[in-house]
Write a protein that holds these residues in place. Structure first.
Motif, PDB file in Angstrom:
ATOM      1  N   ASN A  19       0.821  -1.211   0.000  1.00 50.47           N
ATOM      2  CA  ASN A  19       0.000   0.000   0.000  1.00 50.47           C
ATOM      3  C   ASN A  19       0.856   1.263   0.000  1.00 50.47           C
ATOM      4  O   ASN A  19       0.856   2.043   0.943  1.00 50.47           O
ATOM      5  CB  ASN A  19      -0.942  -0.005   1.204  1.00 50.47           C
ATOM      6  N   ARG A  20       1.575   1.421  -1.098  1.00 53.46           N
ATOM      7  CA  ARG A  20       2.493   2.545  -1.164  1.00 53.46           C
ATOM      8  C   ARG A  20       2.346   3.136  -2.554  1.00 53.46           C
ATOM      9  O   ARG A  20       2.245   2.403  -3.527  1.00 53.46           O
ATOM     10  CB  ARG A  20       3.910   2.018  -0.953  1.00 53.46           C
ATOM     11  N   ASP A  21       2.358   4.416  -2.644  1.00 51.35           N
ATOM     12  CA  ASP A  21       2.199   5.083  -3.945  1.00 51.35           C
ATOM     13  C   ASP A  21       3.578   5.251  -4.568  1.00 51.35           C
ATOM     14  O   ASP A  21       4.416   5.998  -4.060  1.00 51.35           O
ATOM     15  CB  ASP A  21       1.509   6.434  -3.741  1.00 51.35           C
ATOM     16  N   ARG A  39       4.100   6.311  -7.643  1.00 45.00           N
ATOM     17  CA  ARG A  39       4.047   7.212  -8.795  1.00 45.00           C
ATOM     18  C   ARG A  39       5.052   8.347  -8.641  1.00 45.00           C
ATOM     19  O   ARG A  39       5.115   8.998  -7.594  1.00 45.00           O
ATOM     20  CB  ARG A  39       2.633   7.767  -8.966  1.00 45.00           C
ATOM     21  N   ARG A  97      -9.174   6.599 -10.885  1.00 41.68           N
ATOM     22  CA  ARG A  97      -9.044   5.745  -9.704  1.00 41.68           C
ATOM     23  C   ARG A  97     -10.393   5.223  -9.211  1.00 41.68           C
ATOM     24  O   ARG A  97     -10.552   4.016  -8.960  1.00 41.68           O
ATOM     25  CB  ARG A  97      -8.329   6.561  -8.607  1.00 41.68           C
ATOM     26  N   THR A 109      -0.033   0.308 -14.084  1.00 40.61           N
ATOM     27  CA  THR A 109       0.594  -0.229 -12.874  1.00 40.61           C
ATOM     28  C   THR A 109       1.958   0.394 -12.602  1.00 40.61           C
ATOM     29  O   THR A 109       2.616   0.019 -11.642  1.00 40.61           O
ATOM     30  CB  THR A 109       0.805  -1.750 -13.006  1.00 40.61           C
ATOM     31  N   GLU A 157       2.095   9.388 -13.541  1.00 37.75           N
ATOM     32  CA  GLU A 157       1.067  10.076 -12.754  1.00 37.75           C
ATOM     33  C   GLU A 157      -0.295   9.394 -12.859  1.00 37.75           C
ATOM     34  O   GLU A 157      -1.049   9.329 -11.890  1.00 37.75           O
ATOM     35  CB  GLU A 157       0.971  11.535 -13.241  1.00 37.75           C
ATOM     36  N   ASP A 166      -0.886   6.221 -13.357  1.00 39.66           N
ATOM     37  CA  ASP A 166      -0.824   4.792 -13.038  1.00 39.66           C
ATOM     38  C   ASP A 166      -1.559   4.520 -11.726  1.00 39.66           C
ATOM     39  O   ASP A 166      -0.973   4.264 -10.675  1.00 39.66           O
ATOM     40  CB  ASP A 166       0.633   4.329 -12.978  1.00 39.66           C
ATOM     41  N   VAL A 167      -2.883   4.573 -11.831  1.00 34.58           N
ATOM     42  CA  VAL A 167      -3.723   4.567 -10.638  1.00 34.58           C
ATOM     43  C   VAL A 167      -4.304   3.182 -10.324  1.00 34.58           C
ATOM     44  O   VAL A 167      -5.053   3.032  -9.357  1.00 34.58           O
ATOM     45  CB  VAL A 167      -4.883   5.579 -10.783  1.00 34.58           C
ATOM     46  N   LEU A 203      -3.616   1.936  -6.759  1.00 38.61           N
ATOM     47  CA  LEU A 203      -4.376   2.716  -5.775  1.00 38.61           C
ATOM     48  C   LEU A 203      -5.847   2.319  -5.815  1.00 38.61           C
ATOM     49  O   LEU A 203      -6.514   2.219  -4.779  1.00 38.61           O
ATOM     50  CB  LEU A 203      -4.213   4.210  -6.066  1.00 38.61           C
ATOM     51  N   HIS A 242       3.261  -4.970  -4.705  1.00 40.26           N
ATOM     52  CA  HIS A 242       3.360  -4.193  -5.948  1.00 40.26           C
ATOM     53  C   HIS A 242       4.826  -4.084  -6.320  1.00 40.26           C
ATOM     54  O   HIS A 242       5.637  -3.586  -5.556  1.00 40.26           O
ATOM     55  CB  HIS A 242       2.748  -2.797  -5.756  1.00 40.26           C
TER      56      HIS A 242
END
Lengths: 400, 400
Positions: A12-14, A16, A227, A248, A252, A254-255, A258, A269
């Protein structure tokens, strides 16, 4: 879902605009899939409906045991006349022997009482009902004895066996009317939009892959890189497995990861796999979800090594890759980064060796279309030299 | 139909109660089939409908040529920022270089004018619209050049190629919307009745075999062993190929060959093939007709070596056997009669050699169900000794 939850926190980490801080081993994703995707309950299929199921690659959900002897009684193994073999002693073309008790039989008919052999038509001479032997028969000659083909209680085929046409013929002969067959998981494929030759072109390929592995496809999209919209498509009921393609990466828009976190859980991921390293997995509501990259070759690779495994597991099949595997020798060096599983598309040379058709770094499916198969270099290897023995996984089973 | 007519006279003979005066070579029947069964016109299939066609083993009716370059223009091969490579000279993590002309791009997007490289996100530092390079890029780095995947006019796949999932992905990327695919011949299967485990149990097996080879099945029967009734079923319109099972032998009720003569022409009856020697062929009205023995193993063998060839020919496929073929070494002797093609069902030993699972003389499908494949001993051979190299045709492509 223990394995799924265990993965929580790493995923659970962004990423992007930042890139992946690290990528998990392919084996970690495989382990997550094996824990999350368990075989669905088998379905009973009538014998008459099994022929189309074979084209789908149907496998037995349980072993098949012979319900009785086959044949169920002694019977003629050829066309001719059923005789008591002792009546034919000394018969020959110069010494015809009358056979008052002979009975014409066709192959497959039960032996009449008092007979123990079948003389073929070439060894008899008939004038109306008057029959003479022109040769002798030993006891049992031309006869298929009770249980000679199959004994009652014999295990004919194991669970997991992929059915073949001749299996259906034997089941019919044995009077087996229906069988439990691996389920057909409902697989939702969501195309998360992108530029052409990105995800929106992948529907036909992914549908064919899922069908090959036993799934029934629901194709959704292409959807925009939104999203909330993707999360809603992921979470909608009615699927046993979710596969999403595209969005994936670390751009920017690549939602997809999320959106999966919103729809359930993003467990992992980023995977040490080339091509395919931006793949992700987790739970969409209560069903396992695989997010594949939108670059077509990366998508194909992540399907084969990750999503396909989940489809096959749910369908009660062997989770291993379905491609025919043969041993081959390298005609060229295959270099690979330590710590990363790399997939080389390869061609066979005229000498039967393998040479790379495309490096793991090369995007696009042209290299896969013009290859004969692929070779996987495991994470712990930095590649193989010329003349090394490798496992070639063939795209086509008929030209090995 | 020249070949069919040429066979006339050898076939129109009643063998019932007499036996076969001679049997034709397998190659003679193959030659007849190749002349009589010519590929049907291909069908155009839309890309979206090709995924199910793959499960049917669809093959290309014509070669596929790339309609344009792929990619059609230079494009980003990774997520990052598009730059003029000359602007990044000397950049490093201790020497950030401002990039006023940099444009964020996602993998697959066209390169903006004036840019020739893509810096990955790990090599940039962004503060709102203000972007700095933390590393340099060579010209073309991170870029997939126009035509790098496929050049316009390249022949991608030949006619007869069996389609695979990745092929569909490439077609989609190239904008190929539909393709000519081998026809699906309409195959009527007539079950000519007999005792149980004779022809009436063969419907599911034959349906699966025909489907595997690309045909669409119409299953008729089981019908009684009645000459006029069979002739009517054979001659009815609506089929591209007739396959009948049962009543081909020398018993009194073996009326299938006579019924075929009534329905058109009995060209050849009796083949030097074991099992399967009572097979026949000819014309039912204007369509080729194959009559298979009713004994299940003989039926299977005659389908694989004769009827299947006709189905595959009509479907525009390779007429050769579709089983994966590998080289193997015999662990036991395989004896065979000179002048007769014999089929041994074989198992692989733990050492990877092959040993007979059932002799060509043994009836029933149990031997085929418990075998891993088969070995054909050609007519001109009297068999092979222990340690000989043979071609193993595998029932299952995944465990070679």
């Amino acid at each position: 879902m223990t394995a799924a939850r265990a993965g929580n926190g790493t995923g659970n980490r962004d990423v992007r605009g930042r890139g992946f801080p690290s990528r998990v081993a392919l084996s970690a994703m495989e382990g997550w899939i094996d824990a999350a995707a368990v075989p669905l309950p088998p379905r009973a299929v009538a014998l008459a409906d099994l022929a189309p199921a074979l084209a789908e690659g149907a496998v037995l959900a349980e072993p098949v045991t012979a319900p009785g002897d086959w044949p169920p009684a002694d019977r003629a193994a050829r066309d001719g006349v059923a005789v008591a073999s002792s009546d034919t002693l000394g018969a020959g073309s110069y010494n015809p022997v009358p056979l008052p008790g002979a009975v014409p039989v066709a192959a497959g008919e039960p032996m009449p009482p008092g007979t123990d052999a079948v003389l073929p038509v070439e060894c008899i001479q008939a004038d109306g009902p008057f029959i003479e032997a022109l040769g002798s028969a030993a006891p049992g000659e031309g006869v298929e004895g009770r249980g000679e083909g199959v004994r009652a209680g014999t295990v004919l085929l194991p669970a997991g066996h992929r059915l073949r046409p001749q299996d259906l013929g034997l089941f019919a002969a044995l009077g087996i009317a229906a069988l439990p067959i691996g389920a057909r998981p409902r697989v939702r494929i969501v195309l998360a939009g992108g530029p052409r030759s990105g995800p929106e072109t992948l529907g036909a390929m992914l549908s064919a892959l899922v069908a090959r592995d036993g799934g029934v496809v629901e194709l959704v999209g292409p959807l925009p890189a939104d999203r909330a919209g993707l999360a809603a498509a992921y979470a909608a009921p009615g699927a046993d497995l979710l596969i999403s393609a595209g969005r994936t990466g670390v751009g920017e828009d690549d939602v997809a990861p999320l959106a999966l976190a919103d729809a359930g859980e993003l467990a992992l991921h980023g995977v040490a796999l080339r091509p395919g390293d931006s793949a992700a997995l987790g739970m969409a509501g209560t069903v396992p979800a695989l997010l594949l990259p939108g670059e077509p070759m990366a998508c194909w690779t992540a399907y084969e090594l990750l999503a396909g495994r989940a489809v096959r597991r749910l369908a009660g099949r062997d989770s291993a890759l379905p491609h025919p595997a043969v041993v081959a020798v390298t005609a060229r060096k295959l270099v690979s980064e330590i710590g990363c599983t790399e997939l080389y598309r390869v061609r066979r040379t005229v000498e039967g060796m393998v040479e790379p058709a495309a490096s793991p770094h090369k995007p696009g499916l042209a290299g896969a279309v013009q290859a004969d198969g692929f070779v996987l270099i495991p994470a712990e290897s930095e590649g193989v030299p010329v003349g090394a023995t490798v496992t070639l996984r063939c795209f086509d089973g008929t030209s090995l």
